[in-house]
Design a protein around this motif. Structure first.
Motif, PDB file in Angstrom:
ATOM      1  N   ALA A 155       0.839  -1.202   0.000  1.00 10.10           N
ATOM      2  CA  ALA A 155       0.000   0.000   0.000  1.00 10.10           C
ATOM      3  C   ALA A 155       0.876   1.256   0.000  1.00 10.10           C
ATOM      4  CB  ALA A 155      -0.919  -0.010   1.215  1.00 10.10           C
ATOM      5  N   GLU A 156       1.924   1.226   0.785  1.00  8.68           N
ATOM      6  CA  GLU A 156       2.808   2.392   0.898  1.00  8.68           C
ATOM      7  C   GLU A 156       3.482   2.712  -0.433  1.00  8.68           C
ATOM      8  OE1 GLU A 156       6.990   2.572   2.955  1.00  8.68           O
ATOM      9  OE2 GLU A 156       5.462   2.919   4.478  1.00  8.68           O
ATOM     10  N   VAL A 157       4.064   1.708  -1.099  1.00  7.00           N
ATOM     11  CA  VAL A 157       4.816   1.983  -2.333  1.00  7.00           C
ATOM     12  C   VAL A 157       3.896   2.357  -3.491  1.00  7.00           C
ATOM     13  CG1 VAL A 157       6.759   0.518  -1.666  1.00  7.00           C
ATOM     14  CG2 VAL A 157       4.903  -0.460  -3.035  1.00  7.00           C
ATOM     15  N   ASN A 158       2.603   2.032  -3.377  1.00  8.34           N
ATOM     16  CA  ASN A 158       1.660   2.422  -4.419  1.00  8.34           C
ATOM     17  C   ASN A 158       0.893   3.692  -4.071  1.00  8.34           C
ATOM     18  OD1 ASN A 158       1.287   0.292  -6.788  1.00  8.34           O
ATOM     19  ND2 ASN A 158       1.810  -0.855  -4.921  1.00  8.34           N
ATOM     20  N   GLY A 159       1.269   4.333  -2.977  1.00 11.93           N
ATOM     21  CA  GLY A 159       0.638   5.583  -2.597  1.00 11.93           C
ATOM     22  C   GLY A 159      -0.809   5.437  -2.164  1.00 11.93           C
ATOM     23  N   LEU A 160      -1.160   4.278  -1.596  1.00 11.62           N
ATOM     24  CA  LEU A 160      -2.537   4.026  -1.174  1.00 11.62           C
ATOM     25  C   LEU A 160      -2.684   4.240   0.326  1.00 11.62           C
ATOM     26  CD1 LEU A 160      -3.174   0.796  -3.287  1.00 11.62           C
ATOM     27  CD2 LEU A 160      -3.655   3.170  -3.891  1.00 11.62           C
ATOM     28  N   ALA A 161      -3.915   4.421   0.764  1.00 12.48           N
ATOM     29  CA  ALA A 161      -4.171   4.799   2.157  1.00 12.48           C
ATOM     30  C   ALA A 161      -3.772   3.712   3.141  1.00 12.48           C
ATOM     31  CB  ALA A 161      -5.651   5.159   2.336  1.00 12.48           C
ATOM     32  N   ASP A 162      -4.106   2.468   2.812  1.00  8.55           N
ATOM     33  CA  ASP A 162      -3.830   1.377   3.743  1.00  8.55           C
ATOM     34  C   ASP A 162      -3.933   0.036   3.010  1.00  8.55           C
ATOM     35  OD1 ASP A 162      -6.591   0.987   3.391  1.00  8.55           O
ATOM     36  OD2 ASP A 162      -7.089   1.994   5.272  1.00  8.55           O
ATOM     37  N   ALA A 163      -3.732  -1.054   3.770  1.00  3.29           N
ATOM     38  CA  ALA A 163      -3.767  -2.394   3.192  1.00  3.29           C
ATOM     39  C   ALA A 163      -5.126  -2.714   2.582  1.00  3.29           C
ATOM     40  CB  ALA A 163      -3.409  -3.428   4.259  1.00  3.29           C
ATOM     41  N   LYS A 178      -2.517   2.656 -14.178  1.00  2.00           N
ATOM     42  CA  LYS A 178      -3.297   2.225 -13.023  1.00  2.00           C
ATOM     43  C   LYS A 178      -2.812   0.893 -12.451  1.00  2.00           C
ATOM     44  CE  LYS A 178      -7.600   4.479 -14.506  1.00  2.00           C
ATOM     45  NZ  LYS A 178      -9.023   4.247 -14.880  1.00  2.00           N
ATOM     46  N   GLN A 179      -1.851   0.263 -13.099  1.00  3.35           N
ATOM     47  CA  GLN A 179      -1.379  -1.033 -12.642  1.00  3.35           C
ATOM     48  C   GLN A 179      -0.635  -0.917 -11.311  1.00  3.35           C
ATOM     49  OE1 GLN A 179       0.989  -2.659 -15.831  1.00  3.35           O
ATOM     50  NE2 GLN A 179      -0.742  -3.740 -16.712  1.00  3.35           N
ATOM     51  N   LEU A 180      -0.896  -1.874 -10.440  1.00  3.94           N
ATOM     52  CA  LEU A 180      -0.144  -1.969  -9.197  1.00  3.94           C
ATOM     53  C   LEU A 180       1.257  -2.478  -9.495  1.00  3.94           C
ATOM     54  CD1 LEU A 180      -2.920  -3.724  -7.093  1.00  3.94           C
ATOM     55  CD2 LEU A 180      -2.267  -1.318  -6.917  1.00  3.94           C
ATOM     56  N   GLU A 181       2.243  -1.983  -8.766  1.00  2.00           N
ATOM     57  CA  GLU A 181       3.612  -2.481  -8.897  1.00  2.00           C
ATOM     58  C   GLU A 181       4.226  -2.566  -7.510  1.00  2.00           C
ATOM     59  OE1 GLU A 181       6.150  -0.614 -11.692  1.00  2.00           O
ATOM     60  OE2 GLU A 181       4.635  -0.541 -13.283  1.00  2.00           O
ATOM     61  N   VAL A 182       4.872  -3.690  -7.233  1.00  2.22           N
ATOM     62  CA  VAL A 182       5.467  -3.923  -5.921  1.00  2.22           C
ATOM     63  C   VAL A 182       6.808  -4.633  -6.110  1.00  2.22           C
ATOM     64  CG1 VAL A 182       5.132  -4.898  -3.622  1.00  2.22           C
ATOM     65  CG2 VAL A 182       3.143  -4.254  -4.989  1.00  2.22           C
ATOM     66  N   PRO A 183       7.903  -4.113  -5.541  1.00  2.00           N
ATOM     67  CA  PRO A 183       9.188  -4.809  -5.682  1.00  2.00           C
ATOM     68  C   PRO A 183       9.203  -6.131  -4.921  1.00  2.00           C
ATOM     69  CG  PRO A 183       9.388  -2.978  -4.149  1.00  2.00           C
ATOM     70  CD  PRO A 183       8.024  -2.861  -4.779  1.00  2.00           C
ATOM     71  N   GLY A 209       7.143  -6.944  -8.996  1.00  4.93           N
ATOM     72  CA  GLY A 209       7.142  -6.122 -10.203  1.00  4.93           C
ATOM     73  C   GLY A 209       5.726  -5.782 -10.599  1.00  4.93           C
ATOM     74  N   CYS A 210       5.354  -6.101 -11.856  1.00  2.00           N
ATOM     75  CA  CYS A 210       3.976  -5.863 -12.313  1.00  2.00           C
ATOM     76  C   CYS A 210       3.151  -7.140 -12.321  1.00  2.00           C
ATOM     77  CB  CYS A 210       3.985  -5.236 -13.714  1.00  2.00           C
ATOM     78  SG  CYS A 210       4.546  -6.343 -15.029  1.00  2.00           S
ATOM     79  N   PHE A 211       3.693  -8.240 -11.789  1.00  2.00           N
ATOM     80  CA  PHE A 211       3.012  -9.529 -11.857  1.00  2.00           C
ATOM     81  C   PHE A 211       2.533  -9.998 -10.488  1.00  2.00           C
ATOM     82  CE2 PHE A 211       5.870  -9.754 -15.562  1.00  2.00           C
ATOM     83  CZ  PHE A 211       4.941 -10.028 -16.549  1.00  2.00           C
ATOM     84  N   SER A 212       1.296 -10.462 -10.439  1.00  2.00           N
ATOM     85  CA  SER A 212       0.818 -11.220  -9.300  1.00  2.00           C
ATOM     86  C   SER A 212       1.017 -12.698  -9.631  1.00  2.00           C
ATOM     87  CB  SER A 212      -0.661 -10.923  -9.026  1.00  2.00           C
ATOM     88  OG  SER A 212      -1.023 -11.323  -7.718  1.00  2.00           O
ATOM     89  N   CYS A 213       0.828 -13.568  -8.644  1.00  2.00           N
ATOM     90  CA  CYS A 213       0.977 -15.008  -8.888  1.00  2.00           C
ATOM     91  C   CYS A 213       0.260 -15.764  -7.781  1.00  2.00           C
ATOM     92  CB  CYS A 213       2.465 -15.407  -8.939  1.00  2.00           C
ATOM     93  SG  CYS A 213       3.243 -15.586  -7.311  1.00  2.00           S
TER      94      CYS A 213
END
Length: 297
Positions: A131-139, A173-178, A196-200
């Protein structure tokens, strides 16, 4: 990144043809890869051992004593030209609902064991970090963004049956997470992860470096083929599948697990035709039509 107008063909020894559609993942490149793979399978050429479409490429294993490499390359070139020239780019596939218990105790406990030295953010859990790295309010906002849009299975691999999932929304609009700074030595089976840009969805327990957000309720890899969804093959997902995650609470998770143990569980799914041009022209509108197809079951 500019889309390649033709693929790059290279060889691995005398048994493998590698076809690079593009250097980076995109919906267009993945569609071309899957379409060539499906068309090549339909040709049923003697000597083809395996066809493995990936995010933006294609690997073909063949027997050169049966199928000359020149013939294989010529056939794939023809199929590539046909796919690119087609004005009606449609992939016959299906949309599937995957129940997930987000913010579950299993992945949270595992994540807690691998904070120091493995993770960028020692405090909190992986959802808080995402949530933090995507600039969102919370989990909770991240979870909503994760499950409210559909995902494309761009490839299957890494371990048996693990799907790479590409979010079907506009690029911005895609979520991205290292990924984790250093891979874990443990990940619960059926963990829903992100890198990255992939969920699994991790098909089995083992090592992994993706952030962990929850746990799927039903298997995606069944070597015993005990469940009806695995009657044809022990691996559930196929490249080109469309996935819609459905958040469930603990009670619903336990109920589904009981159905799995009893051998009665079935995934909610329905066949669809995926229209590439429509998806690119109106991502939000097309997403709604996909979800309506699933809700209409």
């Amino acid at each position: 990144m500019t889309q390649q107008t033709t693929a790059r063909y290279t060889w691995g020894g005398d048994e493998f043809l590698f076809v690079e559609i593009a250097e980076g993942m995109s919906l267009e490149a993945n569609f071309i890869s899957n379409s060539i793979a499906n068309a090549l399978e339909a040709r049923d050429l003697a000597g083809i051992v395996d066809i493995c479409p990936a995010n933006a490429s294609l690997l073909v294993r063949f027997d050169p004593d049966i199928l000359p490499w020149q013939e294989l390359e010529q056939v794939v070139h023809v199929l590539e030209d046909e796919v690119r020239a087609s004005t009606n780019k449609v992939l016959e596939t299906r949309i599937i609902e995957i129940p997930v218990w987000y913010n579950d105790p299993y992945t949270n406990e595992t994540g807690a064991r691998f904070r120091e030295g493995y993770h960028q953010r020692p405090e909190g859990n992986d959802l808080d970090f995402a949530a933090e790295v995507n600039g969102l309010a919370d989990a909770e906002e991240f979870i909503k963004r994760h499950h409210e849009s559909p995902w494309l299975v761009s490839m299957v691999g890494f371990v048996a049956g693990l799907p790479f999932l590409f979010q079907l929304v506009e690029r911005e609009k895609q979520l991205e997470v290292p990924k984790y700074l250093s891979p874990r030595t443990d990940t619960p089976a059926l963990t829903v992860g992100y890198g990255g840009c992939f969920s699994c969805v991790y098909s089995v327990r083992g090592a992994g470096g993706y952030q962990m957000f929850g746990i799927a309720a039903a298997p995606i890899f069944d070597p015993s083929q005990a469940l009806e969804d695995f009657a044809d093959f022990m691996i559930f997902f196929k490249p080109g599948d469309i996935v819609k995650f459905k958040p469930v609470d603990e009670a619903e998770y336990r109920r589904i697990r009981a159905e799995v143990e009893a051998g009665t569980f079935r995934y909610r799914q329905t066949p669809i035709d995926f229209h590439l041009q429509t998806a690119l022209a109106d991502p939000d509108g097309y997403t709604l039509s996909l979800l309506e197809a699933l809700n209409g079951i």
